[in-house]
Design a protein around this motif. Structure first.
Motif, PDB file in Angstrom:
ATOM      1  N   ASN A   1      -1.082  -5.400   0.330  1.00 28.45           N
ATOM      2  CA  ASN A   1      -1.116  -5.935   1.691  1.00 28.45           C
ATOM      3  C   ASN A   1      -2.559  -5.873   2.196  1.00 28.45           C
ATOM      4  O   ASN A   1      -3.017  -4.838   2.660  1.00 28.45           O
ATOM      5  CB  ASN A   1      -0.188  -5.116   2.596  1.00 28.45           C
ATOM      6  CG  ASN A   1      -0.157  -5.656   4.025  1.00 28.45           C
ATOM      7  OD1 ASN A   1      -1.049  -6.390   4.442  1.00 28.45           O
ATOM      8  ND2 ASN A   1       0.866  -5.296   4.764  1.00 28.45           N
ATOM      9  N   ALA A   2      -3.275  -6.984   2.063  1.00 30.58           N
ATOM     10  CA  ALA A   2      -4.687  -7.012   2.422  1.00 30.58           C
ATOM     11  C   ALA A   2      -4.898  -6.900   3.927  1.00 30.58           C
ATOM     12  O   ALA A   2      -5.861  -6.274   4.377  1.00 30.58           O
ATOM     13  CB  ALA A   2      -5.325  -8.293   1.894  1.00 30.58           C
ATOM     14  N   SER A   3      -4.014  -7.494   4.715  1.00 31.95           N
ATOM     15  CA  SER A   3      -4.191  -7.502   6.174  1.00 31.95           C
ATOM     16  C   SER A   3      -4.200  -6.096   6.751  1.00 31.95           C
ATOM     17  O   SER A   3      -4.986  -5.771   7.644  1.00 31.95           O
ATOM     18  CB  SER A   3      -3.091  -8.338   6.834  1.00 31.95           C
ATOM     19  OG  SER A   3      -3.175  -9.679   6.405  1.00 31.95           O
ATOM     20  N   ASP A   4      -3.336  -5.241   6.225  1.00 34.99           N
ATOM     21  CA  ASP A   4      -3.267  -3.855   6.683  1.00 34.99           C
ATOM     22  C   ASP A   4      -4.572  -3.118   6.379  1.00 34.99           C
ATOM     23  O   ASP A   4      -5.108  -2.385   7.212  1.00 34.99           O
ATOM     24  CB  ASP A   4      -2.082  -3.156   6.019  1.00 34.99           C
ATOM     25  CG  ASP A   4      -1.927  -1.711   6.473  1.00 34.99           C
ATOM     26  OD1 ASP A   4      -1.852  -1.484   7.695  1.00 34.99           O
ATOM     27  OD2 ASP A   4      -1.896  -0.815   5.607  1.00 34.99           O
ATOM     28  N   VAL A   5      -5.107  -3.339   5.191  1.00 35.05           N
ATOM     29  CA  VAL A   5      -6.345  -2.673   4.789  1.00 35.05           C
ATOM     30  C   VAL A   5      -7.538  -3.220   5.578  1.00 35.05           C
ATOM     31  O   VAL A   5      -8.455  -2.477   5.932  1.00 35.05           O
ATOM     32  CB  VAL A   5      -6.573  -2.815   3.272  1.00 35.05           C
ATOM     33  CG1 VAL A   5      -7.918  -2.231   2.858  1.00 35.05           C
ATOM     34  CG2 VAL A   5      -5.444  -2.133   2.506  1.00 35.05           C
ATOM     35  N   LEU A   6      -7.511  -4.513   5.879  1.00 35.83           N
ATOM     36  CA  LEU A   6      -8.581  -5.106   6.683  1.00 35.83           C
ATOM     37  C   LEU A   6      -8.675  -4.438   8.053  1.00 35.83           C
ATOM     38  O   LEU A   6      -9.771  -4.134   8.527  1.00 35.83           O
ATOM     39  CB  LEU A   6      -8.343  -6.608   6.833  1.00 35.83           C
ATOM     40  CG  LEU A   6      -9.312  -7.383   7.735  1.00 35.83           C
ATOM     41  CD1 LEU A   6     -10.753  -7.201   7.286  1.00 35.83           C
ATOM     42  CD2 LEU A   6      -8.939  -8.867   7.766  1.00 35.83           C
ATOM     43  N   LEU A   7      -7.542  -4.205   8.683  1.00 36.90           N
ATOM     44  CA  LEU A   7      -7.544  -3.524   9.982  1.00 36.90           C
ATOM     45  C   LEU A   7      -8.136  -2.126   9.881  1.00 36.90           C
ATOM     46  O   LEU A   7      -8.924  -1.701  10.734  1.00 36.90           O
ATOM     47  CB  LEU A   7      -6.116  -3.447  10.536  1.00 36.90           C
ATOM     48  CG  LEU A   7      -5.497  -4.763  11.016  1.00 36.90           C
ATOM     49  CD1 LEU A   7      -4.026  -4.561  11.367  1.00 36.90           C
ATOM     50  CD2 LEU A   7      -6.261  -5.309  12.217  1.00 36.90           C
TER      51      LEU A   7
END
Length: 276
Positions: free
Chosen positions: A260-266
């Motif tokens: 889950n890239a979006s979670d890590v981006l945050l």
């Protein structure tokens, strides 16, 4: 024993890759080791060979070694060939090195998430170096209407366009951009923002509806994005998402699982703000 991965570059101290990949591994309950490897500029190949000899499973490659990585890989993806560079090396069980380039995937994914579909859009890319070369094939696959590669020295833009030889690709110098029809998306693929500078393009290129993207990222908006805002652009995005999404693709290539890239981006965005 944990599977071993590295990011190889010079310099490498600034890299956020270990944080990103350890977050991915934690999400997916994978046992990996991921570290930074500072390779001497004249012995990249030897550094990779030593890493493989010690049981390394995969490597991300950053500046200035992406072109050298292409040369040492026995198998290349379509994206790596088109980019003329490799940013992801996978070590097969027999020691064969497979080279991929996930930079274009990271860019296109981030553009779509922030700006919506790229289909039928006019795209302007500033710069004619490796960063531009790496994203042209993925952008063309998005069925854009046209891509103009612009560079201060137009001959470099002409060379890239001629090499790809695609009917939707065009070249320009910076000054002539004022004569072009409106662009929907502008991508800064120059290194100007690293020096807190902006490419010398006409301000007429920027309008209220244009989507502005800078491949450079930081704890605050880049000089280019601030300039775009000052000229009236409403939508500006930096390259941190590109970094995380290209890393996610690398991880998927290695581990056959999509994080889950979006979670890590945050989490990464928060980390950068805390350390500014």
């Amino acid at each position: 024993m944990s599977d071993s991965y590295v990011v190889i570059g010079n310099p490498i101290g600034h890299s956020q890759s270990p944080f990103i990949h350890h977050q991915f591994a934690q999400q997916l309950s994978h046992d990996i080791e991921y570290s930074k490897l500072l390779a001497p500029t004249n012995s990249f190949k030897a550094s990779v060979e030593d890493f493989v000899k010690k049981g390394g499973r995969g490597a991300n490659v950053t500046i200035p070694f992406k072109e050298q990585a292409l040369e040492i890989c026995q198998v290349l993806s379509e994206e790596a060939r088109a980019a003329g560079a490799v940013n992801t090396i996978t070590v097969s069980k027999d020691g064969t090195l497979k080279g991929d380039n996930t930079d274009g995937y990271g860019l296109v994914t981030d553009l779509r998430l922030n700006f919506g579909t790229l289909q039928d859009k006019r795209v302007l890319i500033l710069g004619a170096g490796g960063a531009t070369r790496g994203c042209l094939l993925p952008l063309l696959k998005e069925e854009v209407r046209a891509i103009v590669v612009a560079n201060r020295t137009e001959s470099k833009a002409v060379a890239i366009v001629n090499e790809f030889n695609h009917k939707k690709l065009f070249s320009s110098n910076f000054d002539d951009l004022a004569k072009e029809p409106e662009f929907d998306v502008i991508i800064n693929a120059t290194a100007a923002s690293l020096n807190n500078d902006i490419p010398a393009i006409p301000s007429e290129v920027i309008h209220v509806d244009i989507h502005c993207y800078d491949m450079v990222y930081g704890s605050k908006p880049t000089a280019f994005l601030e300039w775009c805002r000052a000229k009236g652009a409403n939508k500006v995005v930096d390259g941190l998402g590109m970094l995380v999404h290209q890393a996610a693709k690398s991880y998927e290539i290695w581990r056959n699982k999509k994080p889950n890239a979006s979670d890590v981006l945050l989490k990464l965005r928060s980390k950068l703000r805390e350390t500014q």
